[in-house]
Design a protein around this motif. Structure first.
Motif, mmCIF file in Angstrom:
data_model
loop_
_atom_site.group_PDB
_atom_site.id
_atom_site.type_symbol
_atom_site.label_atom_id
_atom_site.label_comp_id
_atom_site.label_asym_id
_atom_site.label_seq_id
_atom_site.Cartn_x
_atom_site.Cartn_y
_atom_site.Cartn_z
ATOM 1 N N ASP A 1 -6.492 6.189 -2.382
ATOM 2 C CA ASP A 1 -5.181 6.315 -3.012
ATOM 3 C C ASP A 1 -4.240 5.220 -2.520
ATOM 4 O O ASP A 1 -3.030 5.427 -2.424
ATOM 5 N N LYS A 2 -4.796 4.058 -2.210
ATOM 6 C CA LYS A 2 -4.015 2.968 -1.644
ATOM 7 C C LYS A 2 -2.909 2.515 -2.597
ATOM 8 O O LYS A 2 -3.138 2.361 -3.794
ATOM 9 N N LYS A 3 -1.726 2.316 -2.040
ATOM 10 C CA LYS A 3 -0.613 1.808 -2.833
ATOM 11 C C LYS A 3 -0.061 0.557 -2.168
ATOM 12 O O LYS A 3 -0.377 0.248 -1.026
ATOM 13 N N ALA A 4 0.770 -0.153 -2.901
ATOM 14 C CA ALA A 4 1.251 -1.452 -2.444
ATOM 15 C C ALA A 4 2.729 -1.607 -2.776
ATOM 16 O O ALA A 4 3.282 -0.869 -3.602
ATOM 17 N N ALA A 5 3.352 -2.561 -2.115
ATOM 18 C CA ALA A 5 4.703 -2.976 -2.480
ATOM 19 C C ALA A 5 4.576 -4.080 -3.529
ATOM 20 O O ALA A 5 3.884 -5.074 -3.307
ATOM 21 N N PHE A 6 5.244 -3.898 -4.662
ATOM 22 C CA PHE A 6 5.189 -4.869 -5.749
ATOM 23 C C PHE A 6 6.501 -5.642 -5.808
ATOM 24 O O PHE A 6 7.584 -5.046 -5.739
ATOM 25 N N PHE A 7 6.379 -6.950 -5.953
ATOM 26 C CA PHE A 7 7.558 -7.813 -6.015
ATOM 27 C C PHE A 7 7.527 -8.637 -7.293
ATOM 28 O O PHE A 7 6.544 -9.321 -7.588
ATOM 29 N N PHE A 8 8.638 -8.541 -8.023
ATOM 30 C CA PHE A 8 8.761 -9.276 -9.278
ATOM 31 C C PHE A 8 9.794 -10.391 -9.130
ATOM 32 O O PHE A 8 10.805 -10.232 -8.444
ATOM 33 N N LYS A 9 9.531 -11.485 -9.777
ATOM 34 C CA LYS A 9 10.521 -12.554 -9.840
ATOM 35 C C LYS A 9 11.641 -12.120 -10.797
ATOM 36 O O LYS A 9 11.424 -11.237 -11.630
#
Length: 307
Positions: free
Chosen positions: A143-151
């Motif tokens: 169930d791994k999640k991540a921090a998402f970064f958008f320009k």
């Protein structure tokens, strides 16, 4: 396996000196000046601690690997040297989780870069249990999640990207400084965001929000207005045209003010060792992000360990 030729000199000391003028590539703007200052900044803070009689306390700063993240990296062909863009993301994230670190996912141009990142997170999750030895033992990755970064794309594009990332995200953030990225110029329309836009987007995501690229007095004012969950001190690894200086010294100077207006501070830029991580945490950070050493380890197919 990553095919291509890594745009890195594999220096024993990864301080950015050999990367001067390599954009596209792993170098930075101002002939790499901020890359060098980022690396040197952590030692300057340690010298400051010694002068103030606080160095032993700094050395006692405790942390585990989960406070370290891979930085959000895209542009694997032009910046890293990969033959194929999509081949980069899974090895980069796999090297990250094998080290016990957390994941950051970025976006870019063309749009498929975000999709490649999402697919790599899915593949990490599908592996389930990671048996690689690290400080945390086995990792349950199902169930791994991540921090998402958008320009800072126009608002409607950001909302569409948030919809794609949300099932795999525990944080969503905006690279507020990314409109200054030299390699993005003339490719896409990026905007300088104001607090009202960011507040609306934060509400739309429904997730903890990260303001990434805090490095100027104007950015500090934005933090005061927005009060994000995370203020991410960064000059984009020295790759954006912003103030000259190091993220380390900006953190030390402004951490107390930032803490009044956010829940956590994250920082990146020139972090290479356990001592660098300890220094960052001692001066107010909660998490740190690194890129170049993890990129190199992923390309060379070797484990990465903070030393």
């Amino acid at each position: 396996m990553l095919n291509g030729k890594l745009k890195c000199s594999r220096c024993k000391i990864c301080n950015g000196a050999a990367c001067k003028g390599t954009l596209p590539g792993l170098g930075g703007v101002f002939e790499g000046k901020n890359c060098l200052l980022n690396f040197e900044g952590w030692e300057k803070l340690r010298q400051k601690a010694k002068e103030n009689g606080q160095y032993e306390k700094l050395l006692q700063t405790q942390f585990d690997s989960s406070c370290v993240r891979c930085a959000p990296v895209t542009g694997a062909i032009e910046n890293v040297g990969c033959k194929n863009e999509e081949d980069f993301y899974f090895p980069y994230f796999k090297t990250t989780v094998n080290a016990g670190f957390e994941i950051c996912v970025g976006d870019g141009c063309p749009d498929e870069k975000l999709l490649f990142g999402i697919e790599a997170v899915k593949k990490i999750r599908n592996e389930g249990i990671d048996n690689t030895a690290n400080s945390n033992g086995k990792n349950d990755l199902s169930d791994k999640k991540a921090a998402f970064f958008f320009k800072p794309y126009p608002d409607e594009i950001l909302k569409k990207r948030a919809d794609l990332a949300r099932p795999f995200a525990n944080y969503i953030g905006i690279d507020i400084d990314a409109y200054n990225i030299v390699t993005m110029r003339n490719k896409v329309h990026l905007e300088k965001k104001i607090a009202a836009q960011l507040k609306e987007f934060r509400k739309y995501t429904g997730l903890p929000f990260v303001l990434k690229g805090v490095f100027t007095a104007e950015d500090l004012e934005l933090v005061r207005q927005l009060e994000p969950d995370v203020a991410f001190v960064s000059n984009h690894g020295g790759r954006v045209e912003t103030n000259v200086g190091s993220s380390a010294e900006f953190l030390a100077e402004h951490a107390e003010e930032l803490k009044k207006h956010c829940c956590e501070i994250w920082v990146d830029g020139g972090i290479r060792t356990k001592l660098d991580v300890q220094t960052a945490l001692y001066y107010g950070a909660k998490q740190v992000a690194i890129a170049r050493p993890l990129i190199r380890a992923a390309f060379d197919e070797v484990p990465f360990e903070l030393k």
